[in-house]
Structure formats: structure tokens, C-alpha cells
Motif scaffolding. Structure first.
Motif, mmCIF file in Angstrom:
data_model
loop_
_atom_site.group_PDB
_atom_site.id
_atom_site.type_symbol
_atom_site.label_atom_id
_atom_site.label_comp_id
_atom_site.label_asym_id
_atom_site.label_seq_id
_atom_site.Cartn_x
_atom_site.Cartn_y
_atom_site.Cartn_z
ATOM 1 N N UNK A 62 0.810 -1.221 0.000
ATOM 2 C CA UNK A 62 0.000 0.000 0.000
ATOM 3 C C UNK A 62 0.840 1.267 0.000
ATOM 4 N N UNK A 63 2.046 1.204 0.552
ATOM 5 C CA UNK A 63 2.912 2.381 0.571
ATOM 6 C C UNK A 63 3.343 2.785 -0.835
ATOM 7 N N UNK A 64 3.166 1.906 -1.802
ATOM 8 C CA UNK A 64 3.515 2.176 -3.193
ATOM 9 C C UNK A 64 2.360 2.836 -3.946
ATOM 10 N N UNK A 65 1.260 3.117 -3.270
ATOM 11 C CA UNK A 65 0.083 3.705 -3.917
ATOM 12 C C UNK A 65 0.312 5.183 -4.228
ATOM 13 N N UNK A 66 -0.452 5.721 -5.172
ATOM 14 C CA UNK A 66 -0.311 7.111 -5.601
ATOM 15 C C UNK A 66 -1.682 7.759 -5.759
ATOM 16 N N UNK A 67 -1.759 9.056 -5.451
ATOM 17 C CA UNK A 67 -3.001 9.822 -5.593
ATOM 18 C C UNK A 67 -2.680 11.145 -6.273
#
Length: 198
Positions: free
Chosen positions: A67-72
Motif C-alpha cells: 500500500x505504501x507504493x500507492x499514488x493519488x
């Protein structure tokens, strides 16, 4: 010298491959604009006020394995912002505050995700990124949550809700008009309903 250059090239190519792999593991989600919004709160002459601003577009990529690799990347439509007071809305989108005519969008782009102690994006996670308002970009950190619809299966990630909240200083972005009437602190509550792209 040649060995160093070759070594640097190998490292660079390796980094590129890792970067592509990380991006490939993210799932792209599409915004449900009708169900998404940004609420904000501010004080006017010492009294609490609230308003809303529609989400124009959002690029949300979630890596469910990391999840730390997610982007917004979220864009807000300044011209369609509103409060419960017509005169306050006109002043807010006018030249002295948000100046919607010159700067029609506010953008938040994430740089890093710090997960909650339980390793999830609910219950205390934080997304750090850059907020661009009136063409001024400053780093901010937003509290973050990622949730499935009630009753959905744990592995059903087709529809998700992203909640972001935090506070900014409007004067830090040059939106300082009417400082004698309107407080400097603005609280943001972003809700983005997203669905996995087919």
C-alpha cells in the motif's frame, strides 16, 4: 572510467526496471465524480462556515500488495466551489482569494504514503504530497483512509472510498484576501469514491 560508466548504466537500468515493476503492480481506479467531493471549513467573522468543491478528476493507483507504493493525484474545480452564502462564495472564487478565473484548479499530488501501525491505509495513515493553489506549490500531509463498501468481501477491491483530511493556511498560498473577516486556517475533507478500471 569506462567501468564506472558501465556500472552506473547497469544501476540506472536496474532502477528503471524496478520503477516499471512497481508501477505495473498498481491498479488504476476511476473516479465516481457524482459520489466524490471536497468539503472545507473556515471561519467568517469568528463564526464557523462550510462549503464544498467538486473533484474535477483523480488519478488513483493502489498497490494492494504494498500500500505504501500507492499514488493519488486529485484535481479540484475551483470555479464550482460554493458556500452557503452567496457573497462568501463570490469573494472566495474572486481575485483576492482563489482567483478562479486565473487558477481554475487546485491539485494535490502524493509523494509518499505512511501506513498506519497495523500496516493498512485505515486507522492513522498519512499521505504526504504537494498542494498547488494559485500556482503556488507547497508540501502538505493529509490523514488518509481507504475503505471497502460495508458488507463487501475482504478480497473485493473493485469499489473503494478514499478519505483525506487536513488543514492548510490560505495565506501560505497567496489566498489572503479579506483577512480581517476570514480566518487563515482552512480544513479539508476529501472523499473520493473510486472503481477499478476494467
Amino acid at each position: 572510467m569506462i567501468r564506472l560508466n558501465r556500472r552506473a548504466l547497469v544501476i540506472a537500468l536496474g532502477s528503471l526496471t524496478i520503477g516499471r515493476r512497481a508501477a505495473a503492480e498498481r491498479t488504476r481506479y476511476l473516479l465516481d465524480a457524482a459520489a466524490s467531493s471536497v468539503a472545507f471549513r473556515f471561519s467568517l467573522n469568528g463564526l464557523p462556515q462550510s462549503g464544498s468543491m467538486p473533484v474535477k478528476q483523480a488519478d488513483v493507483q493502489i498497490d494492494t500488495r504494498n500500500l505504501a507504493n500507492s499514488r493519488v493525484d486529485v484535481w479540484l474545480d475551483v470555479a464550482r466551489a460554493s458556500t452557503g452564502l452567496v457573497f462568501a462564495t463570490q469573494a472566495m472564487i474572486g481575485r483576492d482569494v482563489l482567483d478562479a478565473a486565473r487558477f481554475p484548479f487546485i491539485r494535490f499530488r502524493s509523494r509518499s504514503v505512511r501506513l498506519a501501525p497495523d500496516g493498512r491505509l485505515s486507522g492513522g495513515a498519512e499521505i504526504a504530497g504537494d498542494l498547488t493553489l494559485r500556482d503556488v506549490t507547497r508540501p502538505i500531509a493529509l490523514n488518509a483512509g481507504l475503505y471497502r463498501p460495508p458488507g463487501s468481501a475482504p478480497d473485493d477491491l473493485r469499489s473503494l472510498t478514499v478519505l483525506l483530511d487536513g488543514q492548510i493556511s490560505r495565506s501560505a498560498f497567496g489566498a489572503a484576501g479579506f483577512a480581517d473577516l476570514v480566518g487563515d486556517a482552512v480544513t479539508l475533507d476529501i472523499k473520493a469514491v473510486i472503481r477499478a478500471a476494467e
